[in-house]
Design a protein around this motif. Structure first.
Motif, short mmCIF file in Angstrom:
data_model
loop_
_atom_site.label_atom_id
_atom_site.label_comp_id
_atom_site.label_asym_id
_atom_site.label_seq_id
_atom_site.Cartn_x
_atom_site.Cartn_y
_atom_site.Cartn_z
N ALA A 78 -70.55 63.63 48.85
CA ALA A 78 -70.85 62.91 47.61
C ALA A 78 -71.43 63.85 46.56
CB ALA A 78 -71.83 61.77 47.89
N ASP A 133 -63.33 57.87 51.24
CA ASP A 133 -64.61 58.26 50.68
C ASP A 133 -64.39 59.31 49.61
OD1 ASP A 133 -64.34 60.70 52.09
OD2 ASP A 133 -65.50 59.97 53.78
N GLY A 135 -65.53 59.08 46.72
CA GLY A 135 -65.42 58.37 45.46
C GLY A 135 -64.06 57.79 45.17
N LEU A 217 -70.01 55.79 45.70
CA LEU A 217 -70.31 56.85 46.66
C LEU A 217 -71.37 56.40 47.66
CD1 LEU A 217 -70.28 59.86 44.19
CD2 LEU A 217 -68.76 59.60 46.16
#
Length: 251
Positions: A78, A133, A135, A217
């Motif tokens: 992230a 994942d 984002g 996130l």
């Protein structure tokens, strides 16, 4: 600096290259930290950042031959996405071959993504019992809408570069032998442009389209950490390493 990440700063262009072509630039936490720090510590004269992969692929995503558990992998991944999106500098991704898994996440976090026509984008997370994942639950939906984002995430099928460009997921798909020249052309234009205007423009577009990125996130991180503990994830990784179809149970 990780040997699997190279960083070059020349004439105001900071180029960060995934440099493990033998593993198709499979990513480790150390590589993500190295790329993040390179962006955060960019020389003052930097005007443009370029992300690329050495060899036949941009990146096939997180390496599954290394353990994935706990919160650290999600925090590290992230952080890089936040750094790319939050950088005041234009970020260009040059994609050849596979941009898969978290590699896809990084490519699509860039402001301008240019791909060779033979390249493809893939969210294979579901194939190992995980969710997207990096984002992508935000960036892909913001670019091409809920229906197409859901299909990419739930079906785990390749999206060819030409289709990605037509859908508006990336800026352009160009002939393979023209990728380097097209990236150079765009980078040269950006490096000569009005930096203050670029910063304001990037901030405004990000606010308008990805204002919920931090929430996405965080949500992806919490959910992925839980999925790391499931039987389906263990089976998905085992099947991937054994090169067989997984037998998921929903647990």
């Amino acid at each position: 600096m990780s040997e699997a990440v190279t960083v070059d700063s020349t004439d105001g262009v900071l180029t960060i290259t995934w440099n493990d072509p033998g593993r198709l630039n499979g990513l480790t936490g150390q590589m993500l930290v190295a790329a993040t720090e390179a962006i955060e510590q960019a020389p003052a004269q930097t005007r443009v950042i370029v992300l690329r992969g050495a060899g036949r692929a941009f990146s096939t995503g997180a390496r599954l031959d290394q353990p994935l558990s706990g919160t650290e992998p999600m925090e590290v991944s992230a952080r890089l996405i936040r750094t790319i999106v939050g950088s005041p500098l234009p970020v260009v991704a040059a994609v050849q071959g596979a941009a898969a898994g978290y590699g896809c996440s990084v490519a699509l976090a860039a402001d301008i993504t240019i791909a060779a026509r033979s390249a493809y984008f893939l969210l294979p997370f579901v194939n190992v019992g995980l969710m997207p994942d990096g984002g992508t639950t935000a960036t892909i939906a913001a670019s091409i809408g809920r229906a197409r984002a859901s299909a990419m995430a739930l079906l785990g099928e390749r999206l060819p570069a030409a289709d990605a460009a037509e859908a508006g997921l990336i800026h352009a798909a160009v002939p393979d032998d023209a990728l380097a020249d097209e990236v150079d052309r765009i980078v040269a234009q950006l490096s000569r442009g009005p930096g203050a205007a670029y910063r304001a423009t990037k901030q405004a577009i990000t606010a308008a389209t990805l204002g919920h990125l931090d929430e996405a996130l965080d949500r992806e991180g919490d959910s992925q950490v839980a999925l790391f503990q499931t039987d389906d994830f263990a089976e998905g990784v085992a099947a991937f390493l054994d090169k067989r179809a997984p037998g998921f149970t929903g647990r």
